[in-house]
Scaffold this motif. Sequence first.
Motif, mmCIF file in Angstrom:
data_model
loop_
_atom_site.group_PDB
_atom_site.id
_atom_site.type_symbol
_atom_site.label_atom_id
_atom_site.label_comp_id
_atom_site.label_asym_id
_atom_site.label_seq_id
_atom_site.Cartn_x
_atom_site.Cartn_y
_atom_site.Cartn_z
ATOM 1 N N ALA A 63 -6.725 0.907 -1.228
ATOM 2 C CA ALA A 63 -6.171 1.325 0.321
ATOM 3 C C ALA A 63 -5.293 2.405 0.450
ATOM 4 O O ALA A 63 -4.490 2.285 -0.427
ATOM 5 C CB ALA A 63 -5.964 0.039 0.945
ATOM 6 N N HIS A 64 -5.345 3.266 1.561
ATOM 7 C CA HIS A 64 -4.281 3.987 1.687
ATOM 8 C C HIS A 64 -3.984 4.033 3.381
ATOM 9 O O HIS A 64 -4.632 3.604 3.973
ATOM 10 C CB HIS A 64 -4.764 5.469 1.519
ATOM 11 N N MET A 65 -2.778 4.425 3.784
ATOM 12 C CA MET A 65 -2.297 4.214 5.157
ATOM 13 C C MET A 65 -3.119 5.290 6.000
ATOM 14 O O MET A 65 -3.391 6.565 5.473
ATOM 15 C CB MET A 65 -0.815 4.616 5.344
ATOM 16 N N ALA A 66 -3.438 4.915 7.071
ATOM 17 C CA ALA A 66 -4.323 5.794 8.005
ATOM 18 C C ALA A 66 -3.392 6.875 8.815
ATOM 19 O O ALA A 66 -3.801 7.891 9.124
ATOM 20 C CB ALA A 66 -5.080 5.126 8.910
ATOM 21 N N LEU A 97 -0.461 3.640 -8.244
ATOM 22 C CA LEU A 97 -1.507 2.572 -8.656
ATOM 23 C C LEU A 97 -2.536 2.548 -7.497
ATOM 24 O O LEU A 97 -2.282 2.716 -6.302
ATOM 25 C CB LEU A 97 -0.716 1.209 -8.861
ATOM 26 N N LYS A 98 -3.625 1.958 -7.937
ATOM 27 C CA LYS A 98 -4.729 1.786 -6.879
ATOM 28 C C LYS A 98 -4.124 0.346 -6.162
ATOM 29 O O LYS A 98 -4.260 -0.765 -6.805
ATOM 30 C CB LYS A 98 -6.352 1.746 -7.506
ATOM 31 N N THR A 99 -4.101 0.574 -4.867
ATOM 32 C CA THR A 99 -3.891 -0.819 -4.216
ATOM 33 C C THR A 99 -5.150 -1.427 -3.740
ATOM 34 O O THR A 99 -5.883 -1.479 -2.546
ATOM 35 C CB THR A 99 -2.954 -0.656 -3.082
ATOM 36 N N THR A 100 -5.946 -2.165 -4.746
ATOM 37 C CA THR A 100 -6.990 -2.946 -4.376
ATOM 38 C C THR A 100 -6.669 -4.442 -3.909
ATOM 39 O O THR A 100 -5.611 -4.792 -4.035
ATOM 40 C CB THR A 100 -7.896 -3.095 -5.802
ATOM 41 N N SER A 101 -7.689 -5.078 -3.385
ATOM 42 C CA SER A 101 -7.180 -6.455 -2.844
ATOM 43 C C SER A 101 -6.825 -7.244 -4.045
ATOM 44 O O SER A 101 -6.026 -8.026 -3.848
ATOM 45 C CB SER A 101 -8.589 -7.067 -2.255
ATOM 46 N N ILE A 103 0.801 -1.081 0.003
ATOM 47 C CA ILE A 103 -0.026 -0.166 -0.058
ATOM 48 C C ILE A 103 0.937 1.373 -0.116
ATOM 49 O O ILE A 103 0.651 2.221 -0.553
ATOM 50 C CB ILE A 103 -0.920 -0.240 1.350
ATOM 51 N N GLU A 104 1.877 1.398 0.720
ATOM 52 C CA GLU A 104 2.802 2.493 0.981
ATOM 53 C C GLU A 104 3.625 2.692 -0.401
ATOM 54 O O GLU A 104 3.754 3.769 -0.919
ATOM 55 C CB GLU A 104 3.605 2.193 2.137
ATOM 56 N N HIS A 105 4.267 1.387 -0.716
ATOM 57 C CA HIS A 105 5.114 1.602 -1.862
ATOM 58 C C HIS A 105 4.202 1.991 -3.181
ATOM 59 O O HIS A 105 5.093 2.806 -4.038
ATOM 60 C CB HIS A 105 5.678 0.461 -2.426
#
Length: 145
Positions: free
Chosen positions: A64-67, A24-28, A17-19
């Motif tokens: 997803a994104h880091m909170a 790109l969209k970090t989907t499942s 997610i971070e990288h």
Amino acid sequence: MQISTRFTIAVHTLLCIEHFDGQLKTTSSFIAGSVNANPVVIRRILGQLKDAELIEVAAGVGGAHMARPLSEITLLDVFNAVEAVDGPLFDFHNDPNPSCPVGRNVHAVLDDKLANAQRALETSLAKTTLADLECELDAKLENEA
């Protein structure tokens, strides 16, 4: 006893997610391709990470994104988010035989050793942040180039 793969998959997921953030969209489905796991497994872990307030997940295919910053997330935070360990890490067999000299004393000689081992694991995990891992990952990627 073995800790499940949820922990290492969760760490892999967070680093992914971070990288790829902003690229790109970090989907499942995307993360599942990196982990080489079923997207359903990733969605379950994403849900646990979201419940622990480590990530935010956009509805649909938003990704997803880091909170919060990686420097504020330890491996212990990730472990606690995805592993179903509530209480002692080591489960003890029920009802050792009190008529046996070993059975009636096994708790006395083993319980504190197991508690110390759990504390050592938790202390070690608490010392490493995801930012530490990201730095190591970045160094590896630079060496590959």
